[in-house]
Write an enzyme that holds these catalytic residues in place. Structure first.
Site, mmCIF file in Angstrom:
data_model
loop_
_atom_site.group_PDB
_atom_site.id
_atom_site.type_symbol
_atom_site.label_atom_id
_atom_site.label_comp_id
_atom_site.label_asym_id
_atom_site.label_seq_id
_atom_site.Cartn_x
_atom_site.Cartn_y
_atom_site.Cartn_z
ATOM 1 N N LEU A 153 0.826 -1.202 0.000
ATOM 2 C CA LEU A 153 0.000 0.000 0.000
ATOM 3 C C LEU A 153 0.863 1.256 0.000
ATOM 4 O O LEU A 153 1.851 1.334 0.720
ATOM 5 C CB LEU A 153 -0.908 0.023 1.231
ATOM 6 C CG LEU A 153 -1.838 -1.179 1.434
ATOM 7 C CD1 LEU A 153 -2.560 -1.047 2.766
ATOM 8 C CD2 LEU A 153 -2.828 -1.296 0.287
ATOM 9 N N GLN A 251 12.179 11.089 -8.810
ATOM 10 C CA GLN A 251 12.121 12.508 -8.479
ATOM 11 C C GLN A 251 13.137 12.832 -7.383
ATOM 12 O O GLN A 251 13.062 12.270 -6.286
ATOM 13 C CB GLN A 251 10.704 12.891 -8.020
ATOM 14 C CG GLN A 251 9.646 12.786 -9.109
ATOM 15 C CD GLN A 251 9.277 11.374 -9.480
ATOM 16 O OE1 GLN A 251 9.144 10.514 -8.605
ATOM 17 N NE2 GLN A 251 9.100 11.106 -10.765
ATOM 18 N N CYS A 260 7.471 3.027 6.072
ATOM 19 C CA CYS A 260 7.940 1.804 5.409
ATOM 20 C C CYS A 260 9.406 1.838 5.000
ATOM 21 O O CYS A 260 10.210 1.052 5.495
ATOM 22 C CB CYS A 260 7.072 1.519 4.186
ATOM 23 S SG CYS A 260 5.367 1.105 4.588
#
Length: 431
Positions: A153, A251, A260
């Site tokens: 996720l 980026q 995470c």
């Protein structure tokens, strides 16, 4: 099958929502009574776009319930998902105390066969340890299976990712467990990987560590781009068109943060060291990310002749847009350093809030970007919230004492900002 979700944080609440959405009866279990009370009212205790509405929808339909009664919940449910936190210990390894406690609770309370599924990100080999914890806590030998089913996720995109996953990974050594999980996920159309538990556990760490590597690589390259007067955005565009590379996570900026990447990369490095393997690339990734925020601060310090007594605006606190997560956020490191150097910090973030630590009482927390800009001698943009791109920067310039803009996310157009009178500095940006 009735599904129990142990832990109602970001992963747990999202997992509960998605199973309710596809038709299963779901219960969320947490020891935090305050969280459970909010969830029973259909309210979230964190910010994630769209998730609260989905939770409220299924609470209203009674397909989704919440409880603090762990003994009853464990007895009454067939499949139990472990979605508790696994934060980093000081040495970088994962803290498994909450996983261990949940496993022991299951062992003590179960009265019949259970399938226990680990959603939490856990070190390789944890599935085997969970089996031992459960077996040791049982009063009598009752069969059970433990499977690994890692989540993938993205914060800010959790609803989309949960309802339309790009893959489902199942790690199990049990045919019964495999069949139950295939039934649970039968409505999803996406690639499946059914493998050994250790492989499933490592897939999650390997995935996050690779993405973190792409970020740190571009951040390193951006420094060279500055020296060569080359635009790192154009470099990223040219690289990203190669299908072997892809455009995501190219980026340049202040570095990665959140719940995470920092802990997962650290844990994978710790696992490798325990097995006498040196993951030198990932050790470099950690070091680059640890120091990346100082690159822009050094430029700002040089421009201002030091920070002491200067009014500095920090725009954005969350580690990325569409979340209130400030764990390992570069903005926190920047604010800490500015305070250490006796700057006057003016902060605005549309969602995220500073921790309640006493050291942050010196920060002026503002209710709008305009308030945060008033009297400022330098702006440091740390989070690319869309509203910062939509701000009338020509008008905003009148609020400033000095129009110095340090764009930590390369969000704004350098030529335009310079054209309306700003000193503009990005990271590997336009020259």
């Amino acid at each position: 099958m009735k599904i129990l979700i142990i832990g109602t944080g970001y992963v747990g609440a999202t997992t509960a929502m998605v199973f309710a959405e596809i038709g299963w009866q779901v219960t969320g279990l947490d020891i935090d009574a305050g969280k459970i009370q909010r969830l029973r009212q259909g309210r979230l205790h964190f910010h994630e776009p769209g998730l609260e509405d989905m939770i409220a929808k299924h609470v209203k339909s009674s397909r989704l319930q919440f409880t603090t009664d762990k003994e009853t919940a464990i007895k009454e449910h067939d499949v139990i998902f472990l979605c508790v936190g696994t934060p980093s210990l000081p040495d970088g390894s994962a803290d498994l105390r909450y996983i261990g406690q949940a496993a022991k609770d299951i062992g003590r309370s179960m009265k019949g066969y259970k399938l226990i599924v680990t959603k939490s990100t856990v070190p390789v080999g944890t599935q085997e340890q969970i089996k031992k914890w459960i077996a040791a806590a049982q009063q009598e030998a009752i069969p059970f299976d433990v499977a690994s089913n890692p989540e993938f996720l993205r914060e800010g995109k959790a609803v989309e990712d949960a309802l339309r996953p790009d893959r489902i990974v199942i790690g199990t050594d049990s045919q019964r467990a495999t069949e139950q999980l295939q039934r649970l996920y039968s409505s999803f159309v996406c690639p499946w990987i059914i493998t050994k538990p250790r492989t499933a556990e490592l897939i999650k760490y390997a995935s996050n560590s690779f993405l973190a590597t792409k970020i740190s690589y571009m951040n390193e390259l951006a420094k060279l781009c500055d020296e060569l007067e080359v635009n790192v955005k154009e470099i990223a565009e040219g690289m990203g068109l190669d299908p072997r590379i892809g455009s995501s996570f190219l980026q340049a900026g202040l570095g990665y943060g959140g719940s995470c990447f920092p802990k997962d990369v650290s844990e994978l490095v710790m696992t490798s060291r325990k097995h006498h393997v040196n993951l030198r690339i990932l050790e470099g990734v950690i070091e680059v990310n640890r120091t990346q925020y100082t690159y822009l601060l050094d430029k700002a310090r040089l421009r201002l002749g030091g920070f002491a007594g200067k009014n500095i605006t920090v725009l954005g606190l969350a580690f990325k847009p569409d979340t209130d997560d400030i764990r390992e956020a570069p903005a926190i490191r920047i604010i800490d350093q500015l305070l250490l150097e006796q700057a006057n910090v003016q902060l605005f973030d549309p969602i995220a809030a500073l921790p309640g630590h006493a050291s942050y009482r010196a920060v002026k927390v503002c209710s709008s970007a305009e308030e945060a800009l008033r009297g400022s001698e330098a702006i440091i943009l740390c989070t690319e919230w869309p509203e910062f791109g939509q701000l009338d920067w020509k008008k905003a310039k009148r609020l400033l004492r000095q129009p110095n803009f340090f764009d930590g996310r390369n969000m704004l157009d350098a030529k335009r900002m310079r054209g309306i009178g700003y000193y503009y500095q990005g990271i590997g940006g336009d020259h």
